[in-house]
Write an enzyme that holds these catalytic residues in place. Structure first.
Site, PDB file in Angstrom:
ATOM      1  N   GLU A  35       0.809  -1.218   0.000  1.00 45.03           N
ATOM      2  CA  GLU A  35       0.000   0.000   0.000  1.00 45.03           C
ATOM      3  C   GLU A  35       0.841   1.267   0.000  1.00 45.03           C
ATOM      4  OE1 GLU A  35      -3.800  -1.788  -0.124  1.00 45.03           O
ATOM      5  OE2 GLU A  35      -3.122   0.253  -0.429  1.00 45.03           O
ATOM      6  N   GLU A  43       7.579 -21.643   7.923  1.00 50.27           N
ATOM      7  CA  GLU A  43       7.947 -20.799   9.057  1.00 50.27           C
ATOM      8  C   GLU A  43       8.989 -21.460   9.965  1.00 50.27           C
ATOM      9  OE1 GLU A  43       5.137 -21.448  12.816  1.00 50.27           O
ATOM     10  OE2 GLU A  43       4.129 -20.389  11.194  1.00 50.27           O
TER      11      GLU A  43
END
Length: 568
Positions: free
Chosen positions: A359, A388
């Site tokens: 963004e 992860e």
């Protein structure tokens, strides 16, 4: 039982209680996919040796990249299900093995060369180890290359005849084929035994003497004391004639079990939670009281409950405002000097980081914010098995000391995120950890704790914990961009007008910030190539777009400074 591992580029050797196994090696911790390759090599060999209680690994690159070494340790904790892992350099375990855990100098001579000295006080010094192009003088690749060059000189008539030409032909075939065959140090080093064996050849003897001189100089460069020679060429007596050598007490696998106090500063140790299942003790994994009948409640009641819980995220964030502000100030200082803001996370935190970063270009006209998620872009839309659980330094290959890395992990112990933080600290970057549990393990300069507690749906940290993380990322990126001059009052004046909505927004921003009508704002934007900030400076300073651009450049993008005194 302790699993000792000597991880090399060509082989991975391991030992447990007198039993040994060997498998394929790995390219080195600092290489592309180095941690994952190292983990795979170690797990493959360990599978032949049965369960263990502790792992001690010596791997190339651990001394120069402690963050990567820690990432390997974290990955092995999960992969081998052991409570403790220690990672150090392969040279350090070779030192401990050769000198029986005591101080002195170890000269490691194989394809390459490195001398390592560790004093009684733990001070460590190294010499050479610079690789086949710049160093490794006296090693296998250096000797092999010298022998092959001498053979080619004899072949061309540029140098004296030598038995090395026939030896090289016997090993590699016609000289015309050698350049295509011998493209790496390991291949060139295979000729070193031939050079060492040609004892009656003057050219070969000169090469061996020069190699011995180089090795002696390398050993002396790191200090005095007993010198032990280890490695693939350690048995070549001619190479050690100029050194006062002591017999090696053992090899690197022995050394993994002989690490002492002098080696401790150079060993990275990681351990699992004291509890058998450490995650079970975390507040974010706990169950909220009074919800045993949640699955039987009306959906409207569940919605109300979820919304109320999400509202509690604000309180957790508000408590952390002083730490968030400190982090924002430190990040802004890094970006002001040309650095970047990099988010690192796995699962929901990783997706939130990528979202916030994506963004920033349309909102602030900047590419200085980047989001990295464990498992890569595919992990944005699907769960990547085990992503992860292991850190990959390739994901942060271009990270530098100028940057700021924000690691996001609800548990405070996600291996990928901890590895990224350790890697960034080792590189000199600013590190910030955003966690949702107290007393986490994150190795960061600043830790922002968002104590959101148990979720309505136990363990689903995409809920209240994720909301709190999103608020923090919003606050960090927005406050940093405002500090860097990306706003004028409450308006985002670096907006990129890439669609109809944003073009309309740009007109409105210019109109209101400059106090002009729609027609003037539209004309100024057109002259400025659609850049709102340039248009505002042009209108308020009474200059054309070109001069407005120059003013902004001189003011480093800060609109107020570029305007000077606005027209009256």
């Amino acid at each position: 039982m302790i699993l000792a591992v000597d991880l090399g580029k060509t082989s991975c050797r391991a030992a447990v209680g007198g039993r040994r196994a060997e498998g394929a090696g790995a390219p080195g911790l600092a290489s592309p996919n180095g941690v994952r390759a190292a983990q795979a090599a170690i797990v493959a060999v360990a599978s032949h040796l049965g369960p263990v209680d502790e792992v001690i690994v010596g791997a190339a690159g651990a001394l120069s990249a402690p963050g990567v070494a820690r990432a390997l340790g974290e990955a092995l904790l999960a992969a081998l299900r052991v409570p403790r892992v220690a990672v150090t350099s392969d040279a350090v375990i070779a030192h401990a093995g050769a000198l029986d855990g005591g101080p002195g100098v170890v000269l490691i001579v194989g394809t390459g060369v490195v001398a390592l000295a560790i004093d009684a006080d733990g001070a460590l010094r190294t010499a050479d180890g610079w690789g086949p192009w710049l160093g490794d003088e006296g090693g296998g690749a250096w000797i092999g290359a010298a022998g092959l060059r001498a053979a080619l000189r004899a072949h061309d008539g540029r140098g004296p005849s030598t038995a090395l030409l026939d030896a090289a032909r016997a090993r590699f075939g016609a000289p015309e084929t050698w350049p295509a065959q011998l493209t790496g140090a390991a291949g060139v080093a295979t000729f070193a035994p031939d050079v060492l064996a040609a004892q009656g050849d003057a050219t070969a003897q000169a090469i061996v003497r020069a190699a011995g001189q180089a090795l002696a100089a390398t050993a002396r460069a790191v200090g005095s004391g007993p010198v032990a020679m280890v490695g693939g060429l350690a048995g070549a007596e001619a190479l050690g004639e100029q050194l006062d050598l002591v017999p090696a007490a053992g090899d690197a696998l022995d050394g993994a079990l002989r690490l002492g106090a002098i080696h401790a500063p150079h060993v990275i140790r990681v351990q699992a939670s004291a509890a058998p299942h450490g995650l079970d003790t975390l507040a974010t994994e706990a169950v909220r009281p009074g919800l045993d009948d949640l699955d039987t409640r009306p959906i409207a009641e569940i919605v109300a409950l979820l919304v109320a819980a999400e509202g509690q995220a604000h309180g957790a964030v508000a408590t952390a405002v002083p730490r968030i502000a400190l982090a924002a100030e430190a990040i802004a200082a890094r970006l002001e000097r040309g650095g970047r803001l990099i988010y690192a996370g796995a699962g929901t935190p990783g997706r939130l980081g990528v979202l916030d970063a994506s963004e920033c270009p349309p909102t602030f006209g900047t590419d200085l914010v980047r989001g990295v998620i464990a498992g890569g872009p595919a992990a944005l839309t699907q769960a990547i098995e085990g992503a992860e659980d292991a850190f990959d330094p390739d994901d942060f290959a271009d990270l530098s000391a100028a940057d700021a890395l924000v690691g996001i992990t609800a548990s405070g112990r996600t291996p990928y995120v901890l590895g990224a933080l350790a890697h960034a600290r080792a590189a000199g970057a600013l590190t910030v950890a955003v966690v949702n549990n107290p007393g986490g393990e994150a190795p960061a300069d600043l830790v922002i704790e968002l104590l959101t507690g148990p979720e309505v749906l136990a363990g689903s940290t995409r809920l209240t914990a994720g909301t709190a993380q999103k608020v923090v990322l919003n606050a960090l990126s927005t406050s940093v961009m405002i500090a860097l001059g990306k706003a004028y009052g409450p308006r985002m004046v670096d907006v990129r007008a890439t669609n109809a909505k944003l073009r309309r927004r740009a007109v409105r921003i210019v109109r209101d910030a400059a106090g002009v009508d729609e027609q003037a704002a539209t004309a100024a934007l057109a002259a400025a190539g659609g850049h709102a900030k340039t248009a505002i400076v042009a209108l308020l300073a009474g200059v054309d777009a070109a001069e407005a651009t120059r003013r902004l450049d001189r003011a480093r993008g800060r609109l107020r400074a570029a305007i000077g005194s606005p027209r009256q």
